[in-house]
Design a protein around this motif. Structure first.
Motif, PDB file in Angstrom:
ATOM      1  N   UNK A  97       0.874  -1.180   0.000  1.00  0.00           N
ATOM      2  CA  UNK A  97       0.000   0.000   0.000  1.00  0.00           C
ATOM      3  C   UNK A  97       0.903   1.219   0.000  1.00  0.00           C
ATOM      4  N   UNK A  98       0.840   2.026  -1.049  1.00  0.00           N
ATOM      5  CA  UNK A  98       1.713   3.195  -1.126  1.00  0.00           C
ATOM      6  C   UNK A  98       0.936   4.460  -0.755  1.00  0.00           C
TER       7      UNK A  98
ATOM      8  N   UNK B  48       5.372   0.465 -11.091  1.00  0.00           N
ATOM      9  CA  UNK B  48       6.189  -0.173 -10.051  1.00  0.00           C
ATOM     10  C   UNK B  48       5.542  -1.460  -9.548  1.00  0.00           C
ATOM     11  N   UNK B  49       4.209  -1.489  -9.567  1.00  0.00           N
ATOM     12  CA  UNK B  49       3.518  -2.709  -9.175  1.00  0.00           C
ATOM     13  C   UNK B  49       2.916  -2.699  -7.784  1.00  0.00           C
ATOM     14  N   UNK B  50       2.661  -1.492  -7.222  1.00  0.00           N
ATOM     15  CA  UNK B  50       2.020  -1.467  -5.911  1.00  0.00           C
ATOM     16  C   UNK B  50       0.585  -1.987  -6.039  1.00  0.00           C
ATOM     17  N   UNK B  51       0.053  -2.535  -4.963  1.00  0.00           N
ATOM     18  CA  UNK B  51      -1.304  -3.082  -4.976  1.00  0.00           C
ATOM     19  C   UNK B  51      -2.357  -2.009  -4.748  1.00  0.00           C
TER      20      UNK B  51
ATOM     21  N   UNK C  13      -0.339  -8.926   6.728  1.00  0.00           N
ATOM     22  CA  UNK C  13      -0.589  -9.231   5.312  1.00  0.00           C
ATOM     23  C   UNK C  13      -0.227  -8.072   4.393  1.00  0.00           C
ATOM     24  N   UNK C  14      -0.151  -6.869   4.942  1.00  0.00           N
ATOM     25  CA  UNK C  14      -0.001  -5.686   4.107  1.00  0.00           C
ATOM     26  C   UNK C  14       0.902  -4.669   4.782  1.00  0.00           C
ATOM     27  N   UNK C  15       1.712  -3.977   3.979  1.00  0.00           N
ATOM     28  CA  UNK C  15       2.601  -2.942   4.501  1.00  0.00           C
ATOM     29  C   UNK C  15       2.252  -1.611   3.848  1.00  0.00           C
TER      30      UNK C  15
ATOM     31  N   UNK D 129       7.919   4.254   6.771  1.00  0.00           N
ATOM     32  CA  UNK D 129       8.714   3.123   6.291  1.00  0.00           C
ATOM     33  C   UNK D 129       8.920   3.299   4.793  1.00  0.00           C
ATOM     34  N   UNK D 130      10.163   3.147   4.345  1.00  0.00           N
ATOM     35  CA  UNK D 130      10.487   3.333   2.927  1.00  0.00           C
ATOM     36  C   UNK D 130      10.125   2.078   2.147  1.00  0.00           C
ATOM     37  N   UNK D 131       9.299   2.255   1.131  1.00  0.00           N
ATOM     38  CA  UNK D 131       8.858   1.115   0.316  1.00  0.00           C
ATOM     39  C   UNK D 131      10.043   0.326  -0.212  1.00  0.00           C
TER      40      UNK D 131
END
Length: 528
Positions: free
Chosen positions: A8-9, A38-41, A227-229, A243-245
Motif C-alpha cells: 500500500x503506497x 512499479x507494481x504497488x497493490x 498481510x499488508x505494509x 517506512x520506505x517502500x
C-alpha cells in the motif's frame, strides 16, 4: 508456500504532508502512473476532504490510473460522514476503489484529542464503517496510535469494526514509538485473533520513523503475520517520515529465506520512481539512503573496491541492476587502491601497462586524488599522458588536447538579461565566449556550450551545501544527456558558479572520454 504481502503506497497522501512538498494534479497523476508501473497493490491518492484541489487530484488518479482492476485506489477520511462521502465521490471512478478511514484508539487520542469516552469512540468507528460499507465493498479501518493503545481496547475496536464490515484493518505506529520486538509481538496476537474471527480480513501496518525503526518495525510485523505494509517512496512523510517502500521490499526479497513472502513489486522500477518523486516534491534523497541514495551502490574504499572486483558478493548484497541502475559505481578517490585504478585504466584501453609504468601512473593518481575529491576518467587520461611525457615514451596521444579545463568566468545576474563570460583551455589553446540566458546558470552553460560545440541536454541540476559558514563549500551535481547516453558529474567549490562550471565541464569531458574509448586508433597509440 510463499505468502503474498500487499504493498500500500501512501506517498501521495502521507508523503505529501511534508512541508513544501505539495503536488499539483498533473504531478499526482504522473507519480500514480509510475506507482502502477512499479507494481504497488494499492495507491492512497490523498485526503479529498482537505481541499477541492486534493479532491480533484484523487478523482483524476481514480479515472486515469485506477482504470484497471489490478490496482486499488483509495483516499483517507476521518470517521465522519462528510469525509467518507468525499472519498467515495473521488475514488468511485476506479475499477477497484476503497474507502480508508482513521480514528484513534490510544488513551491520548481518545481522552485528550477527542475528549470522549472509549465506548463513544468505538461506536463512532462502527457507525462509520457501516456507512462506508453501504457505499463500497472495500473498507479499511486504521486504529491511529495503535502502538500506544491499551491492547484489549485496541482488540475490542478491531473486533467491532470487523463485524461491521471492514475488509482491512490497519495498525499504525503513528508516532514511531514502537520497538520491533514488541511491535512484532502485538501483531502476532492481533493476527491470531483476527484470523480466528475472519481469515479474509487483511492485517496491515503503517510505521513512522521518529526513532529510525519504521522499516524494522514493518519487517517485524511481516514476520509475525501482517498481510499488508503501508509505505512511501524514499521514506518521506510526516515528521521523520514513513517506512520506505524500497527498503521494505528489497529486505523481503534479499532475505526471502527469513520472511518467505513475496510482493508484486517490479524492483527494476524503484530508482525511476524514487527520482520522479524526489524531483516533483523537491525533496533530495540523502546520499547514504539505503537502496535509493546516490552512494547506495558507490564504493570508494580501496579494500571494498578490491573485494568487489574479485567478487561482487564480497560487499554487495543487492545488485544495482535489481533496482533499475546500470551498475555499481567505483569512485576513484585518495582511498582507492591499485586494483580499482588498474581496473579503471583497463576500461579506458590501458590494458598492457608494464608494472613499472603502472606504479608511476598510480603515483600520479594519488597526487591528483589528494588535491581533488574525485578523479574522473578524463583525469586518468591526462595522468597517463603526463607520465609518458616525463619518461619520454614514444607515440603517445596528447589526451590533454581533447579535454576542456576551466580558466575563469564572470557572471552578471539581473532580472533583465543575465549574462556570463567564460575562459576555457583545451590543450594549448584558450577559448573565450559570452552568452545571455534565462538565468545565470543558463547563461553560464550556454557560454561553455558555445566553446565545446558538444550538443547535450541538461537533465538535472542540483545544488547542496557540504559545510557551514561564509566559506561554505557548495556542491553541484548535474546530469546531462548526449546521443541517448546519460552522464553524471559533480564538483564543489566555495564559489557556486565556479562549481557549476566545473561540474558541467566534468560532464562534457566524460562525453569526450566515451568518444575516445570508441575510437580504434587510440589503442595502438596508447600501448606502444
Amino acid at each position: 508456500m510463499s505468502r503474498k504481502i500487499w504493498v500500500f503506497d501512501t506517498t501521495l497522501r502521507d508523503g505529501e504532508q511534508v512541508p513544501g512538498a505539495k503536488l499539483n494534479l498533473y504531478e499526482k497523476v504522473e507519480i500514480a502512473q509510475q506507482l502502477k508501473k512499479l507494481g504497488v497493490d494499492i495507491i492512497e491518492a490523498g485526503f479529498p476532504a482537505s481541499s477541492q484541489g486534493d479532491f480533484d487530484a484523487v478523482q483524476a488518479v481514480a479515472r486515469k490510473v485506477g482504470n484497471t482492476s489490478d490496482i486499488m485506489i483509495t483516499a483517507l477520511a476521518r470517521a465522519v460522514q462528510a469525509d467518507i462521502d468525499s472519498v467515495y465521490n473521488a475514488v468511485k471512478y476506479a475499477e477497484n476503489p476503497m474507502i480508508h478511514m482513521v480514528l484513534g484508539t490510544s488513551d491520548i487520542h481518545v481522552e485528550k484529542k477527542f475528549n470522549k469516552s472509549k465506548d463513544q469512540i468505538l461506536q463512532i468507528g462502527v457507525d462509520a464503517v457501516k456507512y462506508a460499507k453501504s457505499l463500497l465493498p472495500e473498507v479499511q479501518y486504521s486504529t491511529e496510535d495503535a502502538s500506544r493503545s491499551e491492547f484489549e481496547y485496541l482488540w475490542k475496536t478491531i473486533e467491532a469494526v470487523m463485524k461491521a464490515g471492514a475488509t482491512m484493518i490497519n495498525v499504525p505506529d503513528t508516532v514511531g514509538f514502537a520497538e520491533p520486538e514488541e511491535f512484532g509481538a502485538m501483531i502476532y496476537k492481533l493476527n491470531d485473533r483476527m484470523k480466528n474471527l475472519n481469515p479474509n480480513v487483511l492485517l496491515s501496518v503503517h510505521c513512522h520513523n521518529d526513532l529510525g525503526m519504521a522499516t524494522a518495525n514493518t519487517l517485524a510485523a511481516v514476520k509475525n503475520g501482517a498481510d499488508k505494509v503501508e509505505c512511501t517512496i524514499n521514506g518521506i512523510g510526516e515528521r521523520a517520515g514513513n517506512a520506505a517502500l524500497e527498503e521494505v521490499v528489497m529486505a523481503l526479497k534479499t532475505r526471502n529465506a527469513v520472511y518467505n513472502v513475496n510482493t508484486r513489486i517490479n524492483t527494476k522500477e524503484i530508482i525511476n520512481t524514487s527520482r520522479l518523486v524526489s524531483s516533483f516534491m523537491g525533496l533530495d534523497v540523502q546520499v547514504n539512503k539505503a537502496i535509493t541514495g546516490d552512494n547506495a551502490f558507490a564504493h570508494s574504499s580501496g579494500i571494498h573496491q578490491d573485494g568487489l572486483l574479485k567478487s561482487r558478493d564480497a560487499y554487495e548484497i543487492v545488485h544495482p541492476e535489481d533496482v533499475g541502475l546500470d551498475d555499481m559505481e567505483l569512485i576513484l578517490t585518495a582511498r582507492s587502491g591499485r586494483h580499482a585504478v588498474k581496473n579503471a585504466l583497463e576500461n579506458l584501453g590501458f590494458a598492457q601497462l608494464a608494472p613499472k609504468d603502472f606504479e608511476g601512473i598510480f603515483e600520479g593518481f594519488l597526487a591528483l586524488a589528494d588535491a581533488k575529491k574525485e578523479v574522473y576518467d578524463h583525469d586518468l587520461y591526462v595522468i597517463v599522458e603526463n607520465y609518458y611525457e616525463q619518461h619520454e615514451k614514444a607515440n603517445v596521444t596528447n589526451y590533454s588536447d581533447h579535454f576542456f579545463e576551466y580558466e575563469d568566468l564572470q557572471v552578471v545576474s539581473n532580472s533583465s538579461f543575465p549574462s556570463a563570460s567564460v575562459k576555457i583551455r583545451k590543450g594549448g589553446k584558450v577559448f573565450m565566449s559570452s552568452a545571455v540566458g534565462s538565468g545565470p546558470i543558463d547563461a553560464l552553460y550556454s557560454a561553455i556550450a558555445d566553446i565545446t560545440k558538444i550538443n547535450v541536454k541538461l537533465v538535472e541540476y542540483d545544488i547542496s551545501s557540504v559545510s557551514r559558514g561564509k566559506d561554505a563549500l557548495g556542491k553541484v551535481k548535474i546530469t546531462i544527456e548526449h546521443e541517448g547516453e546519460t552522464y553524471i558529474a559533480k564538483a564543489a567549490d566555495t564559489d557556486i558558479l565556479k562549481a557549476s562550471a566545473l561540474a558541467y565541464m566534468n560532464a562534457i569531458n566524460s562525453v569526450i572520454v566515451t568518444s575516445i574509448k570508441e575510437a580504434p586508433v587510440q589503442q595502438t597509440a596508447v600501448n606502444s
